[in-house]
Design a protein around this motif. Sequence first.
Motif, mmCIF file in Angstrom:
data_model
loop_
_atom_site.group_PDB
_atom_site.id
_atom_site.type_symbol
_atom_site.label_atom_id
_atom_site.label_comp_id
_atom_site.label_asym_id
_atom_site.label_seq_id
_atom_site.Cartn_x
_atom_site.Cartn_y
_atom_site.Cartn_z
ATOM 1 N N GLY A 100 -4.329 5.050 35.404
ATOM 2 C CA GLY A 100 -3.642 3.966 35.737
ATOM 3 C C GLY A 100 -2.249 4.072 35.592
ATOM 4 N N GLU A 101 -1.783 5.035 35.440
ATOM 5 C CA GLU A 101 -0.201 5.477 35.142
ATOM 6 C C GLU A 101 0.097 6.786 36.101
ATOM 7 O OE1 GLU A 101 1.249 5.927 31.251
ATOM 8 O OE2 GLU A 101 0.324 4.297 30.622
ATOM 9 N N GLY A 102 -0.639 7.550 36.345
ATOM 10 C CA GLY A 102 -0.325 8.643 37.279
ATOM 11 C C GLY A 102 -0.735 10.096 36.710
ATOM 12 N N THR A 103 -0.380 10.984 37.620
ATOM 13 C CA THR A 103 -0.661 12.370 37.310
ATOM 14 C C THR A 103 0.523 13.394 37.399
ATOM 15 O OG1 THR A 103 -2.838 11.882 38.112
ATOM 16 C CG2 THR A 103 -2.051 14.482 38.081
ATOM 17 N N THR A 104 0.633 14.407 36.569
ATOM 18 C CA THR A 104 1.449 15.626 36.869
ATOM 19 C C THR A 104 1.124 16.587 36.905
ATOM 20 O OG1 THR A 104 3.369 14.098 35.259
ATOM 21 C CG2 THR A 104 3.481 16.206 35.755
ATOM 22 N N ARG A 117 -12.679 19.453 33.976
ATOM 23 C CA ARG A 117 -13.531 19.974 35.214
ATOM 24 C C ARG A 117 -12.781 19.690 36.508
ATOM 25 N NH1 ARG A 117 -18.747 16.326 35.115
ATOM 26 N NH2 ARG A 117 -17.245 14.652 34.282
ATOM 27 N N ILE A 118 -11.624 19.108 36.478
ATOM 28 C CA ILE A 118 -10.921 18.729 37.647
ATOM 29 C C ILE A 118 -10.558 20.232 38.310
ATOM 30 C CG2 ILE A 118 -8.607 18.895 36.790
ATOM 31 C CD1 ILE A 118 -10.062 16.237 38.947
ATOM 32 N N THR A 119 -10.513 21.386 37.980
ATOM 33 C CA THR A 119 -10.007 22.351 38.446
ATOM 34 C C THR A 119 -11.125 23.381 38.951
ATOM 35 O OG1 THR A 119 -9.445 23.643 36.481
ATOM 36 C CG2 THR A 119 -7.531 22.832 37.747
ATOM 37 N N LYS A 120 -12.351 22.658 38.716
ATOM 38 C CA LYS A 120 -13.606 23.654 38.900
ATOM 39 C C LYS A 120 -14.070 23.436 40.535
ATOM 40 C CE LYS A 120 -15.630 23.316 34.420
ATOM 41 N NZ LYS A 120 -15.439 24.801 34.191
ATOM 42 N N THR A 155 7.600 20.716 38.815
ATOM 43 C CA THR A 155 6.540 19.484 38.380
ATOM 44 C C THR A 155 6.597 18.683 39.653
ATOM 45 O OG1 THR A 155 8.329 18.233 37.433
ATOM 46 C CG2 THR A 155 6.859 19.723 36.121
ATOM 47 N N ILE A 156 5.242 18.012 40.095
ATOM 48 C CA ILE A 156 5.226 16.864 40.881
ATOM 49 C C ILE A 156 4.672 15.854 40.121
ATOM 50 C CG2 ILE A 156 3.911 16.433 42.831
ATOM 51 C CD1 ILE A 156 4.598 19.940 42.477
ATOM 52 N N ARG A 157 5.181 14.682 39.946
ATOM 53 C CA ARG A 157 4.694 13.594 39.238
ATOM 54 C C ARG A 157 4.427 12.503 40.252
ATOM 55 N NH1 ARG A 157 6.909 9.208 36.626
ATOM 56 N NH2 ARG A 157 8.793 10.117 36.925
ATOM 57 N N SER A 185 -0.712 23.987 35.295
ATOM 58 C CA SER A 185 -1.149 22.866 34.302
ATOM 59 C C SER A 185 -1.049 21.416 34.990
ATOM 60 C CB SER A 185 -0.207 22.839 32.775
ATOM 61 O OG SER A 185 1.083 22.331 33.565
ATOM 62 N N ILE A 186 -1.965 20.516 34.344
ATOM 63 C CA ILE A 186 -2.086 19.262 34.912
ATOM 64 C C ILE A 186 -2.336 18.186 33.661
ATOM 65 C CG2 ILE A 186 -4.666 19.664 35.312
ATOM 66 C CD1 ILE A 186 -4.375 17.581 37.690
#
Length: 208
Positions: free
Chosen positions: A175-179, A132-135, A117-119, A169-170
């Motif tokens: 406002g808090e972040g992405t993993t 839609r972020i992976t399109k 994981t990369i957070r 997976s994502i």
Amino acid sequence: KELDKSSVQEEMDRLKAGLDTVLMNARLDTFEDDMQIEQVHLRGLVSETVTENKRLFISKRVYPEIDVDDSYTVTTDRKWMKFILGQFLTNAIKYTFEPNKKVYIQAKCQEGHLLLTIRDEGIGIPSSDLPRITKAFFTGENGRKTGESTGMGLYLAKEVCGKLGHQFSISSVKGEGTTVSVLFDNEDTATGGEGNAAIENRRSDESL
């Protein structure tokens, strides 16, 4: 005016990253011909990718924190996996606007497999954009804020993971972040033990 060498280098890094993305996208159609599956020392691969993005980390004042056991190896394609990790890290840095935040890179065994994981602690992705972020070519709200997004990074990551048999997976909270996560679905990963390839890679790291 005096040439700002650091700015020039940053622009060169950005151009190289863009060119790599174009080339990797072109190779998708012949992926099987370009693929080379082997045992890869995961911590070594993570450390190498972090080092290659060192200037970006420093310029944005964002800091990596690696928690990957030295014994972990994964069955994958080293070149493609390194490209994917590079995409995850540059996104994490690029969308962390506040200084002195961290990017956490962690690997742990999960139900007999290995989860990487990369957070980040960045601005996060709006819930309306997540489906839609992976399109391909989708930039979304965040991409318009920076003006640098190609909309191809996460698309390529998902496509390549699918071809390599890894689960991508994502998740994100605005406002808090992405993993982002990659689950390596093979038995060699499950033990967390050192195979021959892992030992050789570790020895190589120690000799540097």
